[in-house]
Write an enzyme that holds these catalytic residues in place. Structure first.
Site, mmCIF file in Angstrom:
data_model
loop_
_atom_site.group_PDB
_atom_site.id
_atom_site.type_symbol
_atom_site.label_atom_id
_atom_site.label_comp_id
_atom_site.label_asym_id
_atom_site.label_seq_id
_atom_site.Cartn_x
_atom_site.Cartn_y
_atom_site.Cartn_z
ATOM 1 N N GLY A 183 1.946 3.436 -9.513
ATOM 2 C CA GLY A 183 1.462 4.556 -8.717
ATOM 3 C C GLY A 183 0.457 4.171 -7.652
ATOM 4 N N ASP A 184 -0.262 3.067 -7.857
ATOM 5 C CA ASP A 184 -1.270 2.655 -6.878
ATOM 6 C C ASP A 184 -0.723 1.625 -5.889
ATOM 7 O OD1 ASP A 184 -0.988 0.664 -8.745
ATOM 8 O OD2 ASP A 184 -3.126 0.238 -8.943
ATOM 9 N N GLU A 185 0.619 1.517 -5.824
ATOM 10 C CA GLU A 185 1.255 0.607 -4.866
ATOM 11 C C GLU A 185 2.293 1.412 -4.074
ATOM 12 O OE1 GLU A 185 2.749 -2.596 -7.311
ATOM 13 O OE2 GLU A 185 0.798 -2.924 -8.211
ATOM 14 N N GLU A 199 6.674 -8.332 -3.676
ATOM 15 C CA GLU A 199 5.264 -7.996 -3.441
ATOM 16 C C GLU A 199 5.101 -8.004 -1.933
ATOM 17 O OE1 GLU A 199 2.992 -7.409 -5.769
ATOM 18 O OE2 GLU A 199 4.157 -7.952 -7.550
#
Ligand SMILES: [Zn+2]
Length: 523
Positions: A131-133, A315
């Site tokens: 959720g934080d990406e 990433e």
């Protein structure tokens, strides 16, 4: 009875005439407020944010708009519905399930025949696992918009739309996004929540709703390849993600060479990933998962083993939650790689179809019946690919090189061929025709490959494609009856589970419980 109904109906009509707001006054007030807050479409609001008080004066650049800022979950839902309407000839929107807090998990299927089964491969991009990406939410949307805007002019967009089904899932973890937290609403890290090979891929029942949705969708769709999008580094990560004893070391999977090739393709096509100033990954911007830091229950390992999908974990930014001002550049950095990966994965190895010798019953000309569930084995690699049920088509991603490929199916004579996957990514297209085991024919069927190309008049009913068996000709002819190496004829799809895997299971569980990682968790 009928009279009573009529009386009741008249009474209610009268009531409405006397007091129009008698229905739901609270709700209509809320609706008014929400309409005031959300005037126009989400795209129009974003446009207004960029050009307050006036339009752009020209055509709307939806890619630019999609990379303007992060959309909240409701805005994302609205945008996706609007996209489906704007781009309906190439897109279909579906929800594959709901998050823990009941938010839909949306998937856009991009194809010239969205929602229809075709003799074409499926590839997926999954954003927002953590959720934080949030970059995956932006990049999947930008990619969808770019394909919609360019599928008639750009050859890559044209090819993606016409020759595959590309599935874009912007947000696997909408609840985590709202909280700006890694885990879902139950605080579970979804990239540790899949059944793991060291637990024999057994479903534990502890899989979160978001994980189950991905598993069901993956198995139902059948992907050739895919990638998930994360932040915290700039690298293309590939299986295996874990090691049996939890030590950090290179752990090669059976398709190691192909994974290296695909990860490297993404990194080198990306504008910055493979540059030497990528200090954490100066050697080409790729990494084997376990050699970076071992993790267990990852989506990519599960997809590979159970879904037969060659999946990367990307990433895409050293910073988690990159500043919105840089999202346009983020898209430009990734654009070419996002376009190259699905095409190379699906069509850069060996692909084609498997058919049964002999004329289809009732077919005109020399049409051949598609043969589903034939296994395509590459000598030296323990994983197998199966031809698809309805069309007999198959896609076997492979790194460039020379291979012996064996095609087999119960009741048919197995068949082998040596072939070269060219280094330029153009792939090796091969169609196989298997003779029945009891067939007394000399099996001298040969094909003109050109006439085997799927034509634009391909049969939508999907039973028989109007491909014709022609006279032998050209260098791409494949003849049945070659010798088959017994060693490579395994039909065991569970071969990927190493023999020692289950033995070390207890050891691994202990380790996972006792040693929290000091390293920043990225993937
Ligand atoms: Zn992540």
């Amino acid at each position: 009875m009928a009279r009573l109904h009529t009386v009741l109906l008249l009474l209610s009509l009268l009531l409405l005439l006397v007091e129009p707001s008698v229905g739901l006054p609270a709700q209509s007030a809320a609706l008014k407020r929400s309409k005031k807050r959300k005037k126009g479409t989400v795209e129009a609001r974003l446009l207004n944010e960029s050009h307050p008080g006036g339009g752009t004066g020209g055509a709307v650049d939806f890619v630019q708009l999609a990379t303007k800022r992060y959309l909240d979950n409701d805005e994302l839902t609205e945008w996706l519905h609007s996209y489906e309407k704007r781009c309906k000839s190439i897109a279909k929107l579906t929800s594959i399930g709901k998050s823990t807090l009941d938010k839909p998990i949306w998937v856009l299927e991009i194809s010239d025949k969205p929602g229809q089964a075709e003799a074409e491969p499926s590839v997926k991009y999954v954003g927002g696992v953590h959720g934080d990406e949030p970059t995956g939410r932006v990049l999947t949307l930008a990619l969808a918009e770019w394909l919609c805007a360019n599928h008639k002019s750009d050859p890559r967009a044209k090819r993606i739309v016409s020759s595959m089904h590309l599935w874009l899932l912007p947000a696997m973890n909408p609840d985590g996004f709202t909280k700006k937290s890694r885990g879902n609403s139950a605080n579970v890290d979804l990239n540790r929540n899949f059944p793991d090979r060291f637990e024999d891929m057994a479903v534990s029942g502890k899989e979160e709703p978001e994980t189950v949705a991905i598993m069901d969708w993956t198995l139902k769709t059948g992907f050739v390849a895919g990638a998930s999008m994360h932040e915290g580094a700039l690298v293309a990560n590939y299986p295996w993600d874990g090691t049996a004893d939890s030590t950090t070391r290179y752990e090669a999977c059976p398709d190691d060479a192909t994974f290296k090739h695909l990860a490297s393709l993404y990194a080198t096509t990306h504008r910055r990933m493979a540059l030497p100033d990528n200090l954490e990954f100066p050697d080409g911007g790729t990494t084997n998962g376990a050699s970076w830091y071992p993790i267990y229950g990852s989506m990519q390992d599960w997809s590979y083993v159970v879904g037969h999908c060659l999946e990367l974990t990307l990433e895409l930014s050293p910073n988690k939650w990159p500043e919105e001002a840089g999202l346009g550049k983020l898209w430009e950095d990734n654009k070419d790689a996002l376009l190259a990966f699905p095409l190379t994965a699906a069509y850069g190895g060996v692909w084609g179809s498997v058919r049964a010798e002999g004329k289809m019953r009732g077919a005109k000309g020399a049409e051949l019946a598609p043969l589903g569930n034939a296994t395509i084995t590459v000598e030296g690699i323990s994983t197998v690919t199966a031809s698809r049920d309805k069309f007999g088509d198959y896609y076997r991603p492979l790194a460039p090189g020379r291979y012996m490929v064996v095609v087999s199916k119960d009741g048919y004579k197995p068949f082998s061929v040596n072939l070269t996957v060219p280094a330029d990514g153009s792939g090796a297209q091969r169609h196989f025709v298997l003779a029945r085991e009891d067939s007394s024919s000399s099996s001298d069927v040969a094909f003109n490959l050109r006439s085997l190309e799927p034509s634009s008049s391909s049969d939508d009913s999907g039973t028989v494609l109007p491909w014709k068996a022609g006279r032998k000709g050209g260098s791409a002819v494949i003849e049945p009856g070659s010798t088959v190496s017994a060693a490579s004829r395994s039909r065991d799809r569970s071969l990927m589970l190493g023999a020692g895997a289950v033995v070390v299971y207890g050891l691994w569980v202990t380790h996972r419980r006792l040693s929290p990682r000091s390293l920043m968790r990225r993937r």
